[in-house]
Design an enzyme around this catalytic site. Sequence first.
Site, mmCIF file in Angstrom:
data_model
loop_
_atom_site.group_PDB
_atom_site.id
_atom_site.type_symbol
_atom_site.label_atom_id
_atom_site.label_comp_id
_atom_site.label_asym_id
_atom_site.label_seq_id
_atom_site.Cartn_x
_atom_site.Cartn_y
_atom_site.Cartn_z
ATOM 1 N N LYS A 156 4.033 -11.269 -0.880
ATOM 2 C CA LYS A 156 4.165 -9.900 -1.377
ATOM 3 C C LYS A 156 5.536 -9.285 -1.129
ATOM 4 O O LYS A 156 6.152 -9.499 -0.095
ATOM 5 C CB LYS A 156 3.104 -9.001 -0.705
ATOM 6 C CG LYS A 156 1.693 -9.244 -1.141
ATOM 7 C CD LYS A 156 1.458 -9.011 -2.630
ATOM 8 C CE LYS A 156 1.655 -7.575 -3.017
ATOM 9 N NZ LYS A 156 0.617 -6.683 -2.517
ATOM 10 N N GLU B 78 6.301 4.229 -4.039
ATOM 11 C CA GLU B 78 4.901 4.621 -3.822
ATOM 12 C C GLU B 78 4.835 5.817 -2.886
ATOM 13 O O GLU B 78 4.067 6.750 -3.087
ATOM 14 C CB GLU B 78 4.116 3.470 -3.193
ATOM 15 C CG GLU B 78 3.911 2.276 -4.100
ATOM 16 C CD GLU B 78 3.246 1.144 -3.328
ATOM 17 O OE1 GLU B 78 2.020 1.117 -3.256
ATOM 18 O OE2 GLU B 78 3.983 0.282 -2.764
ATOM 19 N N SER C 297 3.833 -7.812 3.229
ATOM 20 C CA SER C 297 2.446 -7.645 3.637
ATOM 21 C C SER C 297 2.218 -8.351 4.960
ATOM 22 O O SER C 297 2.802 -9.402 5.221
ATOM 23 C CB SER C 297 1.544 -8.254 2.565
ATOM 24 O OG SER C 297 0.278 -8.572 3.090
#
Lengths: 458, 458, 458, 458
Positions: free
Chosen positions: A282, A289, A276
């Site tokens: 993260k 995804e 991130s």
Amino acid sequence: GKLWGGRFEESVTDAVERFSESVSFDKVLYKHDIRGSRAHATMLAQQGLITTSDKESILSGLDEIERRIEDGEFVWRMDREDVHMNIEAALTDMIGEPAKKLHTARSRNDQIVTDLRLWCRDAIDMILASIRYLQVALVRLAMKNEGLIIPGYTHLQRAQPVLLQHVLLSYVEQLERDIGRLLNCKDRMNFSPLGACALAGTGLPIDRFMTSNELGFIAPLRNSIDAVSDRDFVVEFLSANSIIAMHLSRLGEEWVLWASEEFGFITPSDSVSTGSSIMPQKKNPDPMELVRGKSSRVMGSLVTLLILCKGLPQAYNRDLQEDKEPLFDSVETIQCMLEVSAEFAQNINFNHAKIQNALPAGHLDATTLADYLVKKGVPFRTSHDIVGRSVALCISKNCQLMDLSLVELRSINPLFEEDVYEYLGVENSVKKFCSYGSTGSGRVAEQMHFWVSKLQIS
Amino acid sequence: GKLWGGRFEESVTDAVERFSESVSFDKVLYKHDIRGSRAHATMLAQQGLITTSDKESILSGLDEIERRIEDGEFVWRMDREDVHMNIEAALTDMIGEPAKKLHTARSRNDQIVTDLRLWCRDAIDMILASIRYLQVALVRLAMKNEGLIIPGYTHLQRAQPVLLQHVLLSYVEQLERDIGRLLNCKDRMNFSPLGACALAGTGLPIDRFMTSNELGFIAPLRNSIDAVSDRDFVVEFLSANSIIAMHLSRLGEEWVLWASEEFGFITPSDSVSTGSSIMPQKKNPDPMELVRGKSSRVMGSLVTLLILCKGLPQAYNRDLQEDKEPLFDSVETIQCMLEVSAEFAQNINFNHAKIQNALPAGHLDATTLADYLVKKGVPFRTSHDIVGRSVALCISKNCQLMDLSLVELRSINPLFEEDVYEYLGVENSVKKFCSYGSTGSGRVAEQMHFWVSKLQIS
Amino acid sequence: GKLWGGRFEESVTDAVERFSESVSFDKVLYKHDIRGSRAHATMLAQQGLITTSDKESILSGLDEIERRIEDGEFVWRMDREDVHMNIEAALTDMIGEPAKKLHTARSRNDQIVTDLRLWCRDAIDMILASIRYLQVALVRLAMKNEGLIIPGYTHLQRAQPVLLQHVLLSYVEQLERDIGRLLNCKDRMNFSPLGACALAGTGLPIDRFMTSNELGFIAPLRNSIDAVSDRDFVVEFLSANSIIAMHLSRLGEEWVLWASEEFGFITPSDSVSTGSSIMPQKKNPDPMELVRGKSSRVMGSLVTLLILCKGLPQAYNRDLQEDKEPLFDSVETIQCMLEVSAEFAQNINFNHAKIQNALPAGHLDATTLADYLVKKGVPFRTSHDIVGRSVALCISKNCQLMDLSLVELRSINPLFEEDVYEYLGVENSVKKFCSYGSTGSGRVAEQMHFWVSKLQIS
Amino acid sequence: GKLWGGRFEESVTDAVERFSESVSFDKVLYKHDIRGSRAHATMLAQQGLITTSDKESILSGLDEIERRIEDGEFVWRMDREDVHMNIEAALTDMIGEPAKKLHTARSRNDQIVTDLRLWCRDAIDMILASIRYLQVALVRLAMKNEGLIIPGYTHLQRAQPVLLQHVLLSYVEQLERDIGRLLNCKDRMNFSPLGACALAGTGLPIDRFMTSNELGFIAPLRNSIDAVSDRDFVVEFLSANSIIAMHLSRLGEEWVLWASEEFGFITPSDSVSTGSSIMPQKKNPDPMELVRGKSSRVMGSLVTLLILCKGLPQAYNRDLQEDKEPLFDSVETIQCMLEVSAEFAQNINFNHAKIQNALPAGHLDATTLADYLVKKGVPFRTSHDIVGRSVALCISKNCQLMDLSLVELRSINPLFEEDVYEYLGVENSVKKFCSYGSTGSGRVAEQMHFWVSKLQIS
């Protein structure tokens, strides 16, 4: 001027030229266009419609053009509209008169659909290879994790214990049907439109069987109007891709879930994760995804094609030019989705300990317990009810079925005996499965063996 | 290394990098990304989160980057993932430390959606201008053909005579509602997500009202999770575009029909027509076929977005990266469809004589005749039946209603009188229309006046 | 015989009659059809096109028909095709001659679209009420769970701590924009097509402003061809519904996740759960799965409408009859999805203890720690990197950031001081948020106050 | 109470019950559900899981239930959720204890997908018969109109003359590929999920091969998770239907055009036409407009299914209940579209005289003229240009190519000789076509013979 300019006095406006050109995207068909032209010229010569010398210049001219394109020397010109006219005009620039004979008994209407079928045929072969690649990756992942039990879900609620191998092979099965669809699609499209010309065929003595054969088609299409009108083969191909995309979107969803803190089944390696820009901790399973997300464009392309073709009268309408970009995008997207899914499969580790610790939750052995009672002669509906009440007792006591004492179990139903504990607990539960295709170890081993052998994994 | 690489030990594989990069398409957002960064840096300085000197270097660095991009000197790097990281990293290369402070209290999650809203706002303005342009072209075309009567159709069967102006203005009306939809969409999206950060806002003392104001937004969005999660504004925009596309597909269909030999209403000029590679006589209205065909991709993009967003949990998911290409394609396609439709309108001639010759066919005056009987006191259903039988008589005699003698008409119903002939024939029929919004000359003149004035056509 | 049978000698075949009838589904429009006929008859009488006595019989006949329909006494006849013809023919059966005058200066083309606009207007009002109902349910659920901190996610990975209220209000915001879309749609469709007749208007002296006014429309549509041709208002309505469906599908996904054993955030009550026919322990959050699933049919209906209208020429084409079933289904489905979502919200409990126990996982406080360093003057990118390395240390030690000693922290960066512990841990982290729209308690309280007041929740 | 109610203390709310019931639509599966239960019970008895006497009562109970359903005596109860529970509960009401054993080693998850595959298999057979029926109708229509020449179109511009038979057979070809797709789909879906139970199989000694065989499946599905998870067979079926719908939408468009005043090729009989409520002269080809329109809902259903399945994790999720209504609607709609298209084909007459009179327009013989020059040795591109200039001359003189004198032709190119007139005019042009699949009479006769023989038309 345009090659079709005979009756025209004015050239098209810039806006219309930009709007209607297709060379910016259909140039990817160059290889198949040249291949078609080679076959066509050879046939024209054999039929005496051009001379052998014409044919020779055409063929060597086409070789040179192909070389230039592949070496990046070829200049694609928007004012020459499309891949066909760019190549024909360049050929004319290069070899002169003979080039003007190449389009004998041919129209762009049959030419484009010949190119497109050849291109699709190759594209299907590439996708088939990528599906196999993903199947192999899934089977190898299963091999690496033999014996691992995970919760099986329905409604995303814990249902029954299953072997991880069993879950992974369910995707392999789905991909196998995808292969079947693509093969059927390829067989059905593998007929030659060449020689259908504008829509009606020609009065010149061509040999459509020869070009069909030359290009590896099964036979020429029987009806010239049909040959230039229909794009059902593109729609069928995009449908097959959409079903693959649907399957992969489910794999994506599942693996994103598995990578969450809450499920915690897998840890993707850094090499398939991203971070991130703001949150330093993260580590996101982005590839899966995106696999899930990209399924939407594959489906969107199918919808585009269906809308495109809806309500068009026979035969060729210019609308059909719009079939290409969705097709090209669908193929490229599916290819990448398959490859990246395989790469992801190769870069995840299953957290055996964490999974095992969490297994007791969810009463995964309840159905096995119901089967126990069935074996004792209790009608299934009654046994379902008895076990339902046993689970209710567990919930009130905040324990698992295997934690209930025989006394407690018998207070619900006197048929329970000491051997009930052989049916309780996740490991016992898995051991009991025996039906064909079930998650029982022997059965899953059969499945594994089948796939390892079929996919020639060593 | 990536700017988020702190906890990572390995870099992503090439395949994953290629699959997940977005800079190849999101670089078109550079202007809006820089604009957002300017506002953000200015705010950070005002709030004391960076020094004035930091701000100054950032702003002049951003100016230089913008210049380089516009001059084609900027090198976009795929390994820097997206437009944001490319610009931030280039800024860091250029000005050093201060650049590392720019991303304070900001995430790519709020940054991208800020860029996207700014971009959509501009895109809507461009489309609005193009719609106006087409409306003007349609009204001018109507002005050029005052008084021309054509058959009006329902079910593609000749129905009643209408003024061409009336038909053309029906499209102008539809486009006007398209404008309304876009304006509503723009108003609804014109709120600032900046400062929502990853999803939860920030603990640093930022001023979201200041950046919102600076960027021309109405106000900051009220809820940071909503701000980064939702793409409803993109879906709404693509819906509005799809409705425009639907309208233009109908215009395309209609004009393709009108350009056919059989209808023969219009002759497009050479400058908006194309020829055939095989059939020397062909002159095709390709631009309008493509307008009709391209409507499908605009609709397909909407479908892609809906599928994309379906079933995603809050807040940002990487799937959302896939919102951009369909959006960009939809906007560009609609723009071109509008412009080319206007260009086509400017380059067609109506074949007045041919249209007039063909007008008697189809009994277009039948309903006017039924109204005649209503005025004589006949209930409409009865008059409908009487005229139906009169038409049947015409068909058997192969003539028009105005060719029937009074004796023949009276043999069907005695109420017909000599004045019936004032109601028969297409010109008479058109003259009789009087209701608001009807095809009566006065009413159409009112409509023309309204639009000429509203569109400020001189 | 059909009411339009004058020129016809044969009646349609059974198969065609079954295929083309619409009364089986358009009868739901009866109320609006009758309302339109009342307004039309009243206007005809005022304009002297029918007598007052005709009008009186028509109005009382319509009253009686409406009563019969509502009492289930009315016999709908397929051979009378549609709702309009069924009602008109029944009226004729009942009152004779005057009924034959009702269709004066009216066609089914303007009649159906008048009915449809009236019906949509009412449908929008119903949906608006249901959205409000769901918003209230969400806000009440938030009120019941004040102070509850849950993990906020991006990429389904734990990101930052957020207040549950903040998450629930993000859906309330999204629904609020849905309301805006529906209101815009309603305003845009609220114009009267009545009097456009078949497509061209009429030569009879009708007053379209009177009927428009009577029916609560803003004004008559300006162009009669547009009035009967376009269904953009249906497409816009279905788009708005699709966006609602998209939002609810995300809510569904989220709550299904939350109800899983793994997340364990919520326990739905038995009254909104269902069981398994085979697995006795199962309790599934079916309503939210179905909300997610049913979103697909709402989107599918939109696609149907777009495909339907694509490429149709002006004006009315029979294809348009197919606009109704997708519209009716979309409205009914959205209504139920909203209601059931609200009902689900009213029947779930949050598992505070379980949530709190799981909160430490995932380093939710990492960004707060980065902000801490920013406040100490560290550029954000540097602080992001420092915290990234701190997290890596935690992972290697299998601990949380708050478990690191100051010595350990300082070994990574010497700027850490004792006050760092005021920034670590989920509760501390939430306390630090302060930006507008953020998850800081004060900010969320502001949002709650806004919604409680706006929705008049007491 | 529900049959799964063991652990539940509260029953579901009315709203949830209404929202989640499926019996209102899945009851159409009753025949296949009963068939599946018969096979299952027989197998359970053979495997000793129930007694022969149990089996006998179950089988006769099922017979009685089937009779009641078919005689309309069966009461479907919404509180019993679905077709499975309705039948099982009714069986329990009827025969008591043995009924409680029927669900042994079975879940609704495998049961529904067994029913659905059986139903789809039958549905495909019905559609196949309807396609054959339409093919026959098209071939018969072609037989009735042997020798009729009509203009062939590209871009809806007159292109080359074609035999009507050739056009009609192009649709027969397209339908033949539709048959191929359905057959492939049927083969691929014809595997048995029965015995997969909830998702994991069972520990009871069932024989899945026996039930598979009994139900006419090729074999049991290999993987139980796959068996209950995937709906790719539904998506594939709906894709195949969407392609049929696309084909029929084009037929619809074409025939609507042909029925227009302007084309005037066909006159539909009254029995397949409808009139207007306001315009007494109208006779509309409604069935084919509806065929075109209804194609959109078939495509919409496919989109619904794709969206539905997108992003669902394995295995069964309640969303999947939503697969049925789109499937049922798609099948019924396609069936009717095929039948009505055939009925329309049986009820149209071609207006030979009108068509022939209009044939000279559009220079349909231009390409034949270009081929003439090719035969004289002119390179095609040059001949294309020469003919293009000849057409330009015709346009300026407002005449046809055959009207040009040899002098005029030679003024354009000296290669024209007297024999050129054997190539001009539509009849001559058609005579010249000779390539395989072309519109030449002999070639079309070959095609006709092929189809008459294949379809066994006498």
